[in-house]
Design a protein around this motif. Structure first.
Motif, PDB file in Angstrom:
ATOM      1  N   PHE A  38       0.946  -1.104  -0.183  1.00 34.65           N
ATOM      2  CA  PHE A  38      -0.162  -0.034  -0.003  1.00 34.65           C
ATOM      3  C   PHE A  38       0.845   1.401  -0.011  1.00 34.65           C
ATOM      4  CE2 PHE A  38      -3.542  -2.905   1.019  1.00 34.65           C
ATOM      5  CZ  PHE A  38      -4.517  -2.127   0.220  1.00 34.65           C
ATOM      6  N   VAL A  39       2.088   1.117   0.499  1.00 33.21           N
ATOM      7  CA  VAL A  39       3.088   2.511   0.602  1.00 33.21           C
ATOM      8  C   VAL A  39       3.219   2.548  -1.023  1.00 33.21           C
ATOM      9  CG1 VAL A  39       5.177   3.344   1.274  1.00 33.21           C
ATOM     10  CG2 VAL A  39       3.964   1.787   2.746  1.00 33.21           C
ATOM     11  N   VAL A  40       3.621   1.487  -1.720  1.00 30.52           N
ATOM     12  CA  VAL A  40       3.934   1.690  -3.078  1.00 30.52           C
ATOM     13  C   VAL A  40       2.767   2.185  -4.025  1.00 30.52           C
ATOM     14  CG1 VAL A  40       4.368   0.276  -5.290  1.00 30.52           C
ATOM     15  CG2 VAL A  40       5.738  -0.396  -3.070  1.00 30.52           C
ATOM     16  N   ALA A  41       1.581   1.568  -3.644  1.00 31.57           N
ATOM     17  CA  ALA A  41       0.457   2.156  -4.435  1.00 31.57           C
ATOM     18  C   ALA A  41      -0.041   3.497  -4.019  1.00 31.57           C
ATOM     19  CB  ALA A  41      -0.899   1.308  -4.010  1.00 31.57           C
ATOM     20  N   ILE A  42       0.239   3.957  -2.916  1.00 33.93           N
ATOM     21  CA  ILE A  42       0.013   5.361  -2.646  1.00 33.93           C
ATOM     22  C   ILE A  42       1.010   6.359  -3.257  1.00 33.93           C
ATOM     23  CG2 ILE A  42       0.035   7.132  -0.803  1.00 33.93           C
ATOM     24  CD1 ILE A  42      -1.794   5.018   0.896  1.00 33.93           C
ATOM     25  N   PHE A  43       2.350   5.823  -3.268  1.00 34.96           N
ATOM     26  CA  PHE A  43       3.428   6.704  -3.808  1.00 34.96           C
ATOM     27  C   PHE A  43       3.264   6.734  -5.297  1.00 34.96           C
ATOM     28  CE2 PHE A  43       5.643   6.968   0.269  1.00 34.96           C
ATOM     29  CZ  PHE A  43       6.500   7.681  -0.012  1.00 34.96           C
ATOM     30  N   GLY A  44       2.627   5.513  -5.756  1.00 37.54           N
ATOM     31  CA  GLY A  44       2.375   5.728  -7.293  1.00 37.54           C
ATOM     32  C   GLY A  44       0.982   6.214  -7.691  1.00 37.54           C
ATOM     33  N   GLY A  45       0.048   6.172  -6.771  1.00 42.49           N
ATOM     34  CA  GLY A  45      -1.146   6.840  -7.250  1.00 42.49           C
ATOM     35  C   GLY A  45      -2.315   7.625  -6.161  1.00 42.49           C
ATOM     36  N   GLY A  46      -1.414   7.819  -5.372  1.00 44.16           N
ATOM     37  CA  GLY A  46      -2.270   8.594  -4.125  1.00 44.16           C
ATOM     38  C   GLY A  46      -3.476   7.645  -3.416  1.00 44.16           C
ATOM     39  N   GLU A  47      -4.285   8.323  -2.872  1.00 43.32           N
ATOM     40  CA  GLU A  47      -5.580   7.561  -2.454  1.00 43.32           C
ATOM     41  C   GLU A  47      -5.959   6.794  -3.364  1.00 43.32           C
ATOM     42  OE1 GLU A  47      -9.923   9.075  -1.049  1.00 43.32           O
ATOM     43  OE2 GLU A  47      -8.358  10.623  -0.644  1.00 43.32           O
ATOM     44  N   GLN A  48      -6.101   7.237  -4.708  1.00 46.73           N
ATOM     45  CA  GLN A  48      -6.775   6.347  -5.568  1.00 46.73           C
ATOM     46  C   GLN A  48      -6.021   4.964  -5.834  1.00 46.73           C
ATOM     47  OE1 GLN A  48      -9.905   6.872  -7.309  1.00 46.73           O
ATOM     48  NE2 GLN A  48      -9.444   4.758  -7.820  1.00 46.73           N
ATOM     49  N   GLY A  49      -4.736   5.193  -5.861  1.00 48.15           N
ATOM     50  CA  GLY A  49      -3.850   4.081  -6.024  1.00 48.15           C
ATOM     51  C   GLY A  49      -4.145   3.036  -4.898  1.00 48.15           C
ATOM     52  N   ALA A  50      -4.488   3.488  -3.601  1.00 45.20           N
ATOM     53  CA  ALA A  50      -4.626   2.408  -2.400  1.00 45.20           C
ATOM     54  C   ALA A  50      -6.212   1.910  -2.835  1.00 45.20           C
ATOM     55  CB  ALA A  50      -4.631   3.294  -1.247  1.00 45.20           C
ATOM     56  N   ARG A  51      -7.006   2.644  -3.235  1.00 43.08           N
ATOM     57  CA  ARG A  51      -8.403   2.047  -3.668  1.00 43.08           C
ATOM     58  C   ARG A  51      -8.189   0.945  -4.778  1.00 43.08           C
ATOM     59  NH1 ARG A  51     -13.115   6.588  -3.937  1.00 43.08           N
ATOM     60  NH2 ARG A  51     -14.273   4.615  -4.127  1.00 43.08           N
ATOM     61  N   ASP A  52      -7.397   1.383  -5.743  1.00 44.88           N
ATOM     62  CA  ASP A  52      -7.444   0.495  -6.884  1.00 44.88           C
ATOM     63  C   ASP A  52      -6.692  -0.864  -6.410  1.00 44.88           C
ATOM     64  OD1 ASP A  52      -8.098   2.359  -8.523  1.00 44.88           O
ATOM     65  OD2 ASP A  52      -6.263   2.812  -9.483  1.00 44.88           O
ATOM     66  N   TYR A  53      -5.776  -0.833  -5.537  1.00 50.12           N
ATOM     67  CA  TYR A  53      -5.129  -2.152  -5.033  1.00 50.12           C
ATOM     68  C   TYR A  53      -6.210  -2.797  -4.242  1.00 50.12           C
ATOM     69  CZ  TYR A  53      -1.655  -5.155  -2.896  1.00 50.12           C
ATOM     70  OH  TYR A  53      -1.119  -6.356  -2.428  1.00 50.12           O
ATOM     71  N   LEU A  54      -6.980  -2.039  -3.526  1.00 52.77           N
ATOM     72  CA  LEU A  54      -8.094  -2.834  -2.616  1.00 52.77           C
ATOM     73  C   LEU A  54      -8.782  -3.558  -3.272  1.00 52.77           C
ATOM     74  CD1 LEU A  54      -8.682  -0.106   0.152  1.00 52.77           C
ATOM     75  CD2 LEU A  54      -7.872  -2.645   0.651  1.00 52.77           C
ATOM     76  N   ARG A  55      -9.351  -2.833  -4.612  1.00 51.27           N
ATOM     77  CA  ARG A  55     -10.282  -3.360  -5.472  1.00 51.27           C
ATOM     78  C   ARG A  55      -9.670  -4.669  -6.394  1.00 51.27           C
ATOM     79  NH1 ARG A  55     -12.393   1.946  -8.408  1.00 51.27           N
ATOM     80  NH2 ARG A  55     -13.623   2.898  -6.582  1.00 51.27           N
ATOM     81  N   GLN A  56      -8.518  -4.699  -6.424  1.00 48.58           N
ATOM     82  CA  GLN A  56      -7.585  -5.705  -6.830  1.00 48.58           C
ATOM     83  C   GLN A  56      -7.667  -6.731  -6.077  1.00 48.58           C
ATOM     84  OE1 GLN A  56      -3.826  -5.080  -8.723  1.00 48.58           O
ATOM     85  NE2 GLN A  56      -3.052  -7.101  -8.101  1.00 48.58           N
ATOM     86  N   LEU A  57      -7.210  -6.673  -4.831  1.00 47.35           N
ATOM     87  CA  LEU A  57      -7.546  -7.766  -3.750  1.00 47.35           C
ATOM     88  C   LEU A  57      -8.814  -8.363  -3.905  1.00 47.35           C
ATOM     89  CD1 LEU A  57      -5.271  -6.067  -1.029  1.00 47.35           C
ATOM     90  CD2 LEU A  57      -4.464  -7.875  -2.692  1.00 47.35           C
ATOM     91  N   ALA A  58      -9.681  -7.532  -3.646  1.00 48.29           N
ATOM     92  CA  ALA A  58     -11.111  -7.970  -3.723  1.00 48.29           C
ATOM     93  C   ALA A  58     -11.600  -8.679  -4.785  1.00 48.29           C
ATOM     94  CB  ALA A  58     -12.169  -6.902  -3.453  1.00 48.29           C
ATOM     95  N   GLY A  59     -11.244  -8.561  -6.012  1.00 49.66           N
ATOM     96  CA  GLY A  59     -11.223  -9.351  -7.528  1.00 49.66           C
ATOM     97  C   GLY A  59     -10.643 -10.620  -7.179  1.00 49.66           C
ATOM     98  N   GLU A  60      -9.556 -10.359  -6.806  1.00 48.92           N
ATOM     99  CA  GLU A  60      -8.628 -11.781  -6.914  1.00 48.92           C
ATOM    100  C   GLU A  60      -9.278 -12.808  -5.797  1.00 48.92           C
ATOM    101  OE1 GLU A  60      -4.373  -9.835  -8.166  1.00 48.92           O
ATOM    102  OE2 GLU A  60      -5.006 -10.107  -6.181  1.00 48.92           O
TER     103      GLU A  60
END
Length: 341
Positions: free
Chosen positions: A296-318
């Motif tokens: 999530f640190v990587v996701a936020i450094f790469g995409g901010g709040e939206q990056g963290a949301r994207d990764y959460l959605r990816q985990l939920a989908g997987e």
């Protein structure tokens, strides 16, 4: 963006110690402290990740068609998936200058709340970290879990007061941080807590109507002492290998600890969990939910709040994919016999 895209976007914004690897498996940052790497040989973080990959699942498509539901209840909170964002301490020291701990916490807390789950916030020598994090948790209606370190009694009383004033979903303590040098250097020193001290902390939280979570449990005996003290949940965690080299992976010790706890408390686990399939594996091994931190640190450094949301959605989908392919319509349906033994 998916995680690999977020990692690519983070490169150049993060580091020099974290390299935003396409797979966050502890190899690229091995032994880097300061930085996200594990202590000593740096192999504990690698072992954490590898242990999940060695847990194989039983594919079973002979069942009625269904759309899996990843929703669950943890710590009395209805969550969209059994994953919470784990806490990070000194973000700039370990990851880079783009975010400090306060602004990182803002991204993590808001992203988690928007996606229907919770984030844990970190703690440190800078008191502003706890003050600002708990203020934001209060603004979000308690949607967050402040994590206090195992401070000396006077410091701990103040930190707990700040945390509980936000009326959070829970309060956590990373007891595994007892191995951090800056805690040992305090006067009076911070560090390990015995059963009686933990019982006092639990009582303070329970008097405020707030669950207490103990992070850093790695043996059934520790879990049993925590239960006697009155904790509501434990986190099976070795602090990502950052406080002691040569310890087993969390996936390895999880089943015995979950058996020792039974239904007397909730069991969470962290350490090397990187995909929704890993979350499925953890739940099948006995966990009620997972914490995921470094990605999530990587996701936020790469995409901010939206990056963290994207990764959460990816985990939920997987996770949903794994559930449907193994015959689990709900999180409660995930069972040990869905693992290949």
């Amino acid at each position: 963006m998916d995680y690999q895209e977020l990692a690519a976007a983070a490169r150049g914004n993060i580091g020099p110690f974290c390299r935003a690897c396409p797979t966050c498996d502890g190899r690229g940052c091995k032994g880097t402290i300061p930085g996200p790497g594990a202590k000593g040989t740096g192999t504990v973080a690698i072992r954490n990740h590898e242990a999940w990959q060695q847990v194989l699942v039983n594919m079973d498509c002979v069942h009625a068609t269904f759309e899996a539901s990843t929703s669950t209840t943890l710590l009395g909170q209805d969550l969209s998936l059994p994953v919470m964002i784990g806490p990070v301490g000194d973000v700039q020291r370990h990851y880079g200058q783009k975010y400090d701990t306060v602004t990182y916490n803002e991204c993590a807390l808001r992203a988690a709340a928007a996606e229907g789950t919770l984030a844990l916030t970190g703690d440190g020598l800078n008191g502003e970290i706890m003050t600002r994090a708990t203020a934001l948790i209060g603004q979000l209606g308690g949607q967050g879990i402040p994590t206090v370190k195992p401070w000396d009694p006077v410091t701990l009383e103040h930190k707990l007061g700040e945390a509980l004033a936000a009326r959070p979903a829970a309060v956590a303590m990373d007891i595994d941080a007892a191995g951090l040098p800056f805690l040992r250097g305090q006067q009076p020193p911070a560090g390990a807590k015995d059963e009686g001290q933990l019982a006092e902390i639990c009582a303070v939280c329970h008097d405020a109507g707030t669950p207490f979570v103990l992070k850093g449990v790695m043996t059934p005996g520790s879990a049993e002492r925590a239960l006697r003290a009155g904790v509501d949940a434990i986190v099976v965690s070795n602090h990502g290998g950052r406080v002691l080299d040569g310890v087993p992976a969390t996936a390895t010790v999880l089943p015995a600890i979950a058996d020792a706890v039974g239904n007397d408390a909730e069991v969470l686990v962290d350490g090397g969990i990187r995909s929704g399939l890993d979350v499925f594996r953890a739940l099948a091994l006995g966990a009620n939910g997972c914490l995921v931190c470094r990605p999530f640190v990587v996701a936020i450094f790469g995409g901010g709040e939206q990056g963290a949301r994207d990764y959460l959605r990816q985990l939920a989908g997987e996770l949903s994919d794994a559930m449907e392919m193994c015959g689990a319509a709900t999180v409660a349906d995930i069972r040990p016999d869905m693992l290949y033994r």
